[in-house]
Motif scaffolding. Structure first.
Motif, PDB file in Angstrom:
ATOM      1  N   ASN A 346       3.464  -4.541  -4.457  1.00  0.00           N
ATOM      2  CA  ASN A 346       4.745  -5.370  -4.955  1.00  0.00           C
ATOM      3  C   ASN A 346       4.151  -6.377  -5.970  1.00  0.00           C
ATOM      4  O   ASN A 346       3.004  -6.601  -5.875  1.00  0.00           O
ATOM      5  CB  ASN A 346       5.171  -6.050  -3.615  1.00  0.00           C
ATOM      6  N   THR A 347       5.266  -6.659  -6.573  1.00  0.00           N
ATOM      7  CA  THR A 347       4.941  -7.886  -7.916  1.00  0.00           C
ATOM      8  C   THR A 347       3.685  -7.394  -8.631  1.00  0.00           C
ATOM      9  O   THR A 347       2.834  -8.211  -8.642  1.00  0.00           O
ATOM     10  CB  THR A 347       4.746  -9.133  -7.175  1.00  0.00           C
ATOM     11  N   GLY A 370       5.345  -0.250  -6.725  1.00  0.00           N
ATOM     12  CA  GLY A 370       5.681  -1.288  -5.649  1.00  0.00           C
ATOM     13  C   GLY A 370       7.322  -1.990  -6.096  1.00  0.00           C
ATOM     14  O   GLY A 370       7.629  -1.655  -7.169  1.00  0.00           O
ATOM     15  N   GLU A 371       7.624  -2.727  -5.374  1.00  0.00           N
ATOM     16  CA  GLU A 371       8.895  -3.552  -5.532  1.00  0.00           C
ATOM     17  C   GLU A 371       8.675  -4.575  -6.379  1.00  0.00           C
ATOM     18  O   GLU A 371       7.471  -5.127  -6.471  1.00  0.00           O
ATOM     19  CB  GLU A 371       9.347  -4.458  -4.111  1.00  0.00           C
ATOM     20  N   SER A 373       8.123  -4.450  -9.578  1.00  0.00           N
ATOM     21  CA  SER A 373       6.917  -4.221 -10.281  1.00  0.00           C
ATOM     22  C   SER A 373       7.262  -3.209 -11.550  1.00  0.00           C
ATOM     23  O   SER A 373       7.156  -2.081 -11.695  1.00  0.00           O
ATOM     24  CB  SER A 373       6.027  -3.310  -9.398  1.00  0.00           C
ATOM     25  N   SER A 399      12.737  -2.333  -9.257  1.00  0.00           N
ATOM     26  CA  SER A 399      11.375  -2.141 -10.318  1.00  0.00           C
ATOM     27  C   SER A 399      12.034  -1.415 -11.650  1.00  0.00           C
ATOM     28  O   SER A 399      12.011  -0.190 -11.710  1.00  0.00           O
ATOM     29  CB  SER A 399      10.167  -1.617  -9.996  1.00  0.00           C
TER      30      SER A 399
END
Length: 644
Positions: A346-347, A370-371, A373, A399
């Motif tokens: 994530n990020t 990822g989330e 992202s 994302s």
């Protein structure tokens, strides 16, 4: 805490039907508890929040809401990350931590093999480099040497000039980034008047269920006039890097592995640094990601906060939260070409700017999983990105292919989001696409008023300056796998489409929606959060309805042989008591509107053709009963003003 909180919420829901209906002088369901949430409405006696969980400085919203009723005895505060006053800043990146080893550079080229990190870290005093070139190493085995000198890669840098003038707010940290020791837990004293829609809060209840205290966590412009989040600023950030460069250097043919928590594999603070023909990996189970990664590049695989970073023919693999591929922050400028970037967590965007950074990209292959992202990502403080060629794919929830809080120009690229909208533009920022293939697949969510493929909006998160959002596309294609095509809410917005091949989702809910929203996500104040939209179609074929409301404004112009197949629908479901908004349409002599249903416009200027799908003329009637055109179609267009 999370399980207990869920049980309490379920109990309250059974007793009262829903939490929102249980507002009273006390909220006994939360007695002696602290709950977290984002403010969605404010009244004279309290506010309403969407309840969520707060971990690692990030608020994750759920589906439940709660009324919070305050009293004269309620106290208010704001958490200050690191505490203390932010220094004025001189634009310099932070100095390295004390546990970073500095070795003197030599003129002799040495080959280096990066070895795995051991449990024991080598710590030495910092020494000045005799030729002002320093390479620092943290958490690597003692004796590891700097990557070898070498020549910069051949070939031209991508087209596009770096912006002139002052960079956006968000200075690179100066000094050592540490807060004064006696202010580590400082709080800013605020009042109820500082609570607004979009504010993220922690609400603590006493044993009787009365609201004891409210602490602002962030999520909007804070009471101190700074962005929200957890109030971390650039001055609070200290970077940790496997290799840090502050003068000219070339890294060629290396394999570099970064495993430290929230560390950068390579950090450039000054000079011209080239990394080519290399493999760089970033792996960490303990990295936190979150705002510090999104806003400042903490934990990014390659980060520049000053100077110039050139990346050519490099394979970058990241499996760490917050592990963006290449990140440009502040005064940093990055050139990325012919490289492969893959991120897993994530990020972790693919290429990323924030705080005024500048990044140019040519012919890269980027994939994120990822989330939050986006393959092409920007965040607080914005910046400039120029992308030419390549493939950019985002697979994670939330994302988009492009998340735009900067000025971004992309040409000749394939941009795909498999689990989110194709494009998200927030606030005073712009995205210009030329000959790109753009695809999105947003999942349906109860928190959204509708499903969209491209959104221009203002979230009130503080991540973007309020102003006009601009989406411009010439040539290429757009594909939507779900929902409508274009949505704008709670912002000023400008769309320009020219000769774009558009493929619609099966349901094709709308072509363009210009309305307020139900404020389930804190986007403005319900009944006041419409959009002010300008839409220009140039030699453009369009299918689907145009939805608008009276708290919004729409000026749409069709030119150069444009064709719209659809209807104009006034939908007041998110407009509260309504307003003085309008929808105006101008059709030039070469363009055509094929009407598919009864339509409502404020002003219609028609120099072209208006017919239904069978070729019948459509009646145009004024709101005062004036018949401007008496058609043979079963459809009618109702207008306040008409000209031909």
């Amino acid at each position: 805490m999370r399980k207990r909180l869920t049980a309490l919420m379920m109990t309250a829901a059974l007793a009262c039907g829903s939490l929102i209906a249980c507002g009273s002088e006390s909220t006994t369901a939360y007695a002696s508890e602290t709950i977290y949430g984002e403010v969605t409405a404010v009244s004279d006696t309290g506010f309403t929040i969407t309840v969520g969980t707060y971990e690692n400085n990030e608020l994750t919203l759920g589906e439940e809401t709660a009324d919070i009723t305050v009293s004269d005895s309620t106290t208010y505060s704001m958490a200050m990350a690191g505490g203390g006053e932010a220094p004025s800043g001189d634009g310099e990146a932070p100095t390295k931590p004390d546990d970073v080893v500095t070795e003197e550079s030599t003129d002799e080229t040495t080959e280096e093999t990066t070895e795995e990190t051991t449990d024991e870290e080598t710590t030495e005093d910092t020494e000045d480099s005799s030729d002002d070139t320093a390479m620092t190493e943290a958490t690597v085995e003692a004796g590891a040497e700097a990557p070898a000198d070498g020549e910069a890669p051949s070939g031209d840098k991508p087209d596009g000039e770096a912006p002139s003038g002052d960079k956006p707010e968000g200075e690179a940290p100066s000094g050592d980034g540490e807060a004064p020791a006696d202010m580590g837990n400082a709080q800013a004293q605020i009042s109820f008047s500082d609570i607004e829609v979009g504010t993220q809060v922690a609400v603590t209840f006493d044993a009787d269920g009365n609201v004891e205290s409210v602490e602002i966590l962030g999520g909007t412009q804070s009471a101190m006039g700074q962005p929200g989040g957890n109030m971390t600023s650039a001055a609070d950030i200290t970077y940790s890097a496997l290799y840090e460069y502050n003068a000219d250097e070339t890294v060629e043919g290396e394999s570099i592995a970064s495993t430290g928590t929230d560390e950068n594999a390579i950090l450039v603070t000054d000079g011209e640094v080239t990394v080519k023909d290399s493999t760089i990996t970033r792996t960490s189970d303990d990295s936190t990601g979150g705002d510090n990664s999104s806003f400042y590049g903490v934990g990014a695989t390659l980060l520049t906060t000053g100077g110039t970073l050139t990346v050519d023919n490099v394979t970058i693999d990241s499996d760490a939260a917050g592990g963006a591929g290449v990140f440009a922050y502040g005064d940093g400028v990055a050139y990325v070409s012919n490289s492969t970037i893959t991120t897993q967590q994530n990020t972790s965007g693919g290429i990323h700017v924030a705080g005024g950074g500048t990044l140019y990209a040519n012919d890269n292959t980027v994939e994120t999983n990822g989330e939050s992202s986006a393959a092409i990502r920007s965040d607080r403080g914005g910046g400039t990105m120029v992308v030419d060629g390549g493939t950019y794919t985002s697979n994670g929830t939330g994302s988009p292919a492009v998340y735009c809080t900067a000025d971004i120009t992309i040409s000749n690229a394939t941009l795909t989001a498999t689990g989110a909208e194709a494009v998200c533009i927030e606030g005073l920022n712009s995205l210009t696409l030329t000959d790109c293939d753009l695809t999105g697949n947003i999942p349906t969510s109860e928190q959204n008023d509708c499903d969209w493929n491209i959104i221009l909006y203002q979230s009130m998160s503080g991540d973007s300056e309020v102003g006009n959002s601009t989406f411009s596309m010439t040539g290429g294609s757009i594909t939507a796998k779900n929902g409508g095509m274009f949505y704008t809410t709670n912002t000023e917005s400008t769309f320009v489409l020219e000769n774009v091949d558009i493929t619609y989702a099966d349901e094709n809910d709308f072509f363009l929606k210009v309305t307020g929203n139900a404020n389930q996500r804190g986007w403005g104040t319900s009944g006041e959060n419409g959009a002010q939209c300008s839409f220009t179609a140039i030699n453009q074929e369009m299918e689907g309805d145009i939805i608008w409301d009276t708290i919004s404004t729409l000026d749409m112009e069709m030119t150069d042989g444009s064709v719209l197949t659809g209807a104009f629908i006034d939908d007041e479901s998110a407009a509260g008591n309504g307003g003085d908004g309008y929808a105006n349409l101008t059709i030039d002599s070469s363009s055509k509107w094929i009407v598919t249903g009864d339509s409502v416009l404020t002003s219609l200027t028609n120099n072209g053709t208006i017919v239904d799908e069978d070729g019948n003329t459509v009646s145009i009637v004024g709101t005062d009963g004036t018949v401007y055109v008496e058609g043979t179609s079963s459809y009618t267009i109702t207008v306040s003003e008409y000209a031909d």
